[in-house]
Write a protein that holds these residues in place. Sequence first.
Motif, PDB file in Angstrom:
ATOM      1  N   TYR A  73       0.840  -1.201   0.000  1.00 34.45           N
ATOM      2  CA  TYR A  73       0.000   0.000   0.000  1.00 34.45           C
ATOM      3  C   TYR A  73       0.876   1.251   0.000  1.00 34.45           C
ATOM      4  CZ  TYR A  73      -3.557   3.388   1.362  1.00 34.45           C
ATOM      5  OH  TYR A  73      -4.404   4.473   1.401  1.00 34.45           O
ATOM      6  N   VAL A  74       0.660   2.132  -0.965  1.00 31.58           N
ATOM      7  CA  VAL A  74       1.386   3.404  -1.055  1.00 31.58           C
ATOM      8  C   VAL A  74       0.346   4.525  -1.084  1.00 31.58           C
ATOM      9  CG1 VAL A  74       3.021   4.799  -2.362  1.00 31.58           C
ATOM     10  CG2 VAL A  74       3.259   2.303  -2.331  1.00 31.58           C
ATOM     11  N   PRO A  75       0.251   5.339  -0.036  1.00 33.63           N
ATOM     12  CA  PRO A  75      -0.837   6.322   0.057  1.00 33.63           C
ATOM     13  C   PRO A  75      -0.625   7.602  -0.733  1.00 33.63           C
ATOM     14  CG  PRO A  75       0.514   6.406   2.006  1.00 33.63           C
ATOM     15  CD  PRO A  75       1.065   5.290   1.164  1.00 33.63           C
ATOM     16  N   GLY A  76       0.568   7.799  -1.279  1.00 29.81           N
ATOM     17  CA  GLY A  76       0.832   9.030  -2.000  1.00 29.81           C
ATOM     18  C   GLY A  76       1.874   8.809  -3.065  1.00 29.81           C
ATOM     19  N   PRO A  77       2.372   9.891  -3.684  1.00 26.55           N
ATOM     20  CA  PRO A  77       3.377   9.745  -4.745  1.00 26.55           C
ATOM     21  C   PRO A  77       4.596   8.975  -4.263  1.00 26.55           C
ATOM     22  CG  PRO A  77       2.553  12.000  -4.641  1.00 26.55           C
ATOM     23  CD  PRO A  77       2.021  11.300  -3.438  1.00 26.55           C
ATOM     24  N   ALA A  78       5.132   8.119  -5.109  1.00 24.69           N
ATOM     25  CA  ALA A  78       6.291   7.295  -4.754  1.00 24.69           C
ATOM     26  C   ALA A  78       7.455   8.168  -4.316  1.00 24.69           C
ATOM     27  CB  ALA A  78       6.699   6.437  -5.946  1.00 24.69           C
ATOM     28  N   GLY A  79       8.080   7.771  -3.211  1.00 24.40           N
ATOM     29  CA  GLY A  79       9.242   8.486  -2.715  1.00 24.40           C
ATOM     30  C   GLY A  79       8.928   9.741  -1.935  1.00 24.40           C
ATOM     31  N   LEU A  80       7.629  10.024  -1.699  1.00 28.69           N
ATOM     32  CA  LEU A  80       7.243  11.259  -1.000  1.00 28.69           C
ATOM     33  C   LEU A  80       6.333  10.973   0.192  1.00 28.69           C
ATOM     34  CD1 LEU A  80       6.602  13.587  -4.076  1.00 28.69           C
ATOM     35  CD2 LEU A  80       8.612  13.535  -2.590  1.00 28.69           C
ATOM     36  N   ASN A  81       6.516   9.833   0.825  1.00 26.75           N
ATOM     37  CA  ASN A  81       5.645   9.442   1.933  1.00 26.75           C
ATOM     38  C   ASN A  81       6.346   9.410   3.289  1.00 26.75           C
ATOM     39  OD1 ASN A  81       2.987   8.719   0.635  1.00 26.75           O
ATOM     40  ND2 ASN A  81       4.388   7.522  -0.622  1.00 26.75           N
ATOM     41  N   ARG A  82       7.608   9.857   3.322  1.00 24.99           N
ATOM     42  CA  ARG A  82       8.356   9.858   4.580  1.00 24.99           C
ATOM     43  C   ARG A  82       8.241  11.228   5.243  1.00 24.99           C
ATOM     44  NH1 ARG A  82      10.050   5.667   7.233  1.00 24.99           N
ATOM     45  NH2 ARG A  82      11.960   6.744   7.834  1.00 24.99           N
ATOM     46  N   THR A 169      -1.601  15.178  -7.866  1.00 23.19           N
ATOM     47  CA  THR A 169      -1.175  14.003  -7.109  1.00 23.19           C
ATOM     48  C   THR A 169      -2.288  13.430  -6.240  1.00 23.19           C
ATOM     49  OG1 THR A 169      -0.357  15.300  -5.218  1.00 23.19           O
ATOM     50  CG2 THR A 169       1.178  14.874  -7.029  1.00 23.19           C
ATOM     51  N   ILE A 170      -3.329  14.212  -5.960  1.00 27.59           N
ATOM     52  CA  ILE A 170      -4.434  13.707  -5.134  1.00 27.59           C
ATOM     53  C   ILE A 170      -5.741  13.606  -5.904  1.00 27.59           C
ATOM     54  CG2 ILE A 170      -3.427  14.510  -2.962  1.00 27.59           C
ATOM     55  CD1 ILE A 170      -5.404  16.858  -3.059  1.00 27.59           C
ATOM     56  N   ALA A 171      -5.864  14.316  -7.003  1.00 28.54           N
ATOM     57  CA  ALA A 171      -7.076  14.249  -7.821  1.00 28.54           C
ATOM     58  C   ALA A 171      -6.682  14.383  -9.280  1.00 28.54           C
ATOM     59  CB  ALA A 171      -8.067  15.357  -7.426  1.00 28.54           C
ATOM     60  N   LEU A 176      -4.458  11.711 -17.468  1.00 28.62           N
ATOM     61  CA  LEU A 176      -3.154  12.208 -17.049  1.00 28.62           C
ATOM     62  C   LEU A 176      -2.289  11.039 -16.588  1.00 28.62           C
ATOM     63  CD1 LEU A 176      -1.946  15.056 -16.881  1.00 28.62           C
ATOM     64  CD2 LEU A 176      -2.512  15.065 -14.452  1.00 28.62           C
ATOM     65  N   ASP A 177      -1.058  11.006 -17.032  1.00 29.94           N
ATOM     66  CA  ASP A 177      -0.133   9.924 -16.705  1.00 29.94           C
ATOM     67  C   ASP A 177       0.427  10.145 -15.303  1.00 29.94           C
ATOM     68  OD1 ASP A 177       1.747   7.958 -16.559  1.00 29.94           O
ATOM     69  OD2 ASP A 177       3.069   8.781 -18.103  1.00 29.94           O
ATOM     70  N   PRO A 178       0.100   9.280 -14.318  1.00 26.60           N
ATOM     71  CA  PRO A 178       0.596   9.467 -12.944  1.00 26.60           C
ATOM     72  C   PRO A 178       2.117   9.505 -12.865  1.00 26.60           C
ATOM     73  CG  PRO A 178      -1.148   7.807 -13.005  1.00 26.60           C
ATOM     74  CD  PRO A 178      -0.787   8.111 -14.426  1.00 26.60           C
ATOM     75  N   ALA A 179       2.788   8.683 -13.683  1.00 29.93           N
ATOM     76  CA  ALA A 179       4.256   8.662 -13.654  1.00 29.93           C
ATOM     77  C   ALA A 179       4.826  10.011 -14.079  1.00 29.93           C
ATOM     78  CB  ALA A 179       4.777   7.550 -14.558  1.00 29.93           C
ATOM     79  N   ARG A 180       4.185  10.633 -15.066  1.00 26.45           N
ATOM     80  CA  ARG A 180       4.667  11.940 -15.506  1.00 26.45           C
ATOM     81  C   ARG A 180       4.454  12.995 -14.423  1.00 26.45           C
ATOM     82  NH1 ARG A 180       1.957  15.735 -20.046  1.00 26.45           N
ATOM     83  NH2 ARG A 180       0.603  16.010 -18.256  1.00 26.45           N
ATOM     84  N   VAL A 181       3.287  12.930 -13.758  1.00 29.12           N
ATOM     85  CA  VAL A 181       2.994  13.874 -12.686  1.00 29.12           C
ATOM     86  C   VAL A 181       4.018  13.730 -11.559  1.00 29.12           C
ATOM     87  CG1 VAL A 181       1.343  14.467 -10.867  1.00 29.12           C
ATOM     88  CG2 VAL A 181       0.535  14.031 -13.191  1.00 29.12           C
ATOM     89  N   GLU A 182       4.299  12.480 -11.174  1.00 27.25           N
ATOM     90  CA  GLU A 182       5.274  12.254 -10.107  1.00 27.25           C
ATOM     91  C   GLU A 182       6.659  12.742 -10.518  1.00 27.25           C
ATOM     92  OE1 GLU A 182       5.216   8.258  -8.698  1.00 27.25           O
ATOM     93  OE2 GLU A 182       3.151   8.371  -7.982  1.00 27.25           O
TER      94      GLU A 182
END
Length: 402
Positions: A73-82, A169-171, A176-182
């Motif tokens: 489970y990853v609740p937000g953009p990869a690498g930005l949850n710490r 990132t939340i809506a 829209l490509d999530p990978a591009r947004v991240e």
Amino acid sequence: MPAPAVPSPPADLLTVRVQDPYPYFAWLRRHAPAHPDRRPGRPTVWQISRYDDVRALLTDGRLSKEPGRVPGYVPGPAGLNRHLVHADPPDHTRLRTLVNAAFVPRRIARLEPFITDTANRLLDRIEQHTHVDVIAAFAAPLTFRMICAILGVPTELDNAATRDTLMATIAPAPGLDPARVEGELHALLDILIAGKRTSGERGEADLLGALVRASDESGAMSEEELRSTAYLLLLVGHDTTMNLIGNGVLALLNNPGQNARLTGPQTGPGLITTAVEELLRYDSPVRDATFRCAAEPISLHGQLIGEGDIVSLLIGSANRDGTHFPHADRLDVSRTPNDHLAFGYGPHFCIGAALARLEGSVAFPLLLQRLGPVTLAKPSDELPWRPARVMRGLAALPVVRN
């Protein structure tokens, strides 16, 4: 003894949850106050809807804020949850201490002239138009400018493009490509952090600079924690207060009697203060509390929440619980007492609460006074809401100045 059967909500309540979640919340409070949402291939999510339960669980040590307890489970953009929202003690205590100094009420109070000036400048532009989108023309730029000022974001990055990248990132918009947004978000944050390092702007008055210094000089933050914290503060410091203003204006337009009380000649600071609290309660900018999962089994209302299950504490539902708030579905700008849970409760109480309250107390009187009489440009049930899980906010609020 087997657990009691949990009824399923009517389909028509589920179809309008983004537009109007309150009938669904009322159904949950009455029929299934601890309701499991089980879907194939996903962790079980328990929806907790009553005020007393939500408030108690917000401080319950059996709930963890660490997403790593739920495999995959990853609740937000990869690498930005710490960041502090996704941390238990002692990490939560360490990270919150680093951020807290910038948000203490006495420091936030000094921003009032800047908030007032910024709001008036935005309203100067609005007064030139008959048709206005309150979100795009006022709520979004005002709240983003405030958090940028606190963090020390350069002026050239305080713009709609930066806001759009954050909000995606939340809506995310369809297609829209999530990978591009991240990727764009990571690049933006790296630019911000690198700018602090190369310019040497790492003083106490500049929160992002102070965090960079904590990372570089004392090792108090890892690079991932630094980047994650910058993302969190930019997003939440903007989004929640933008939602407060948008949801609040809509609530007032739908309740003209209460609106008149705030625009009348007898309106004073005391009424504005209670009005902001009531608008926070009535249509809370945070619909569901941020991530929590059960660190051990929890029994609630005859149900057993299993270890590793996600627990969704429905702030929006708790704030409409008629067993705690008399006439809970009625907007009353003079309501007192008003111990709503819009900012949470306990150790994870919203660190930006003082800023949101100040922005609301400045924004609502100025906006209502300078807009003058307005009507919605389309019916309330046709207004677009952003399909975010945690937040509740309008994508647009078009009005016509009369």
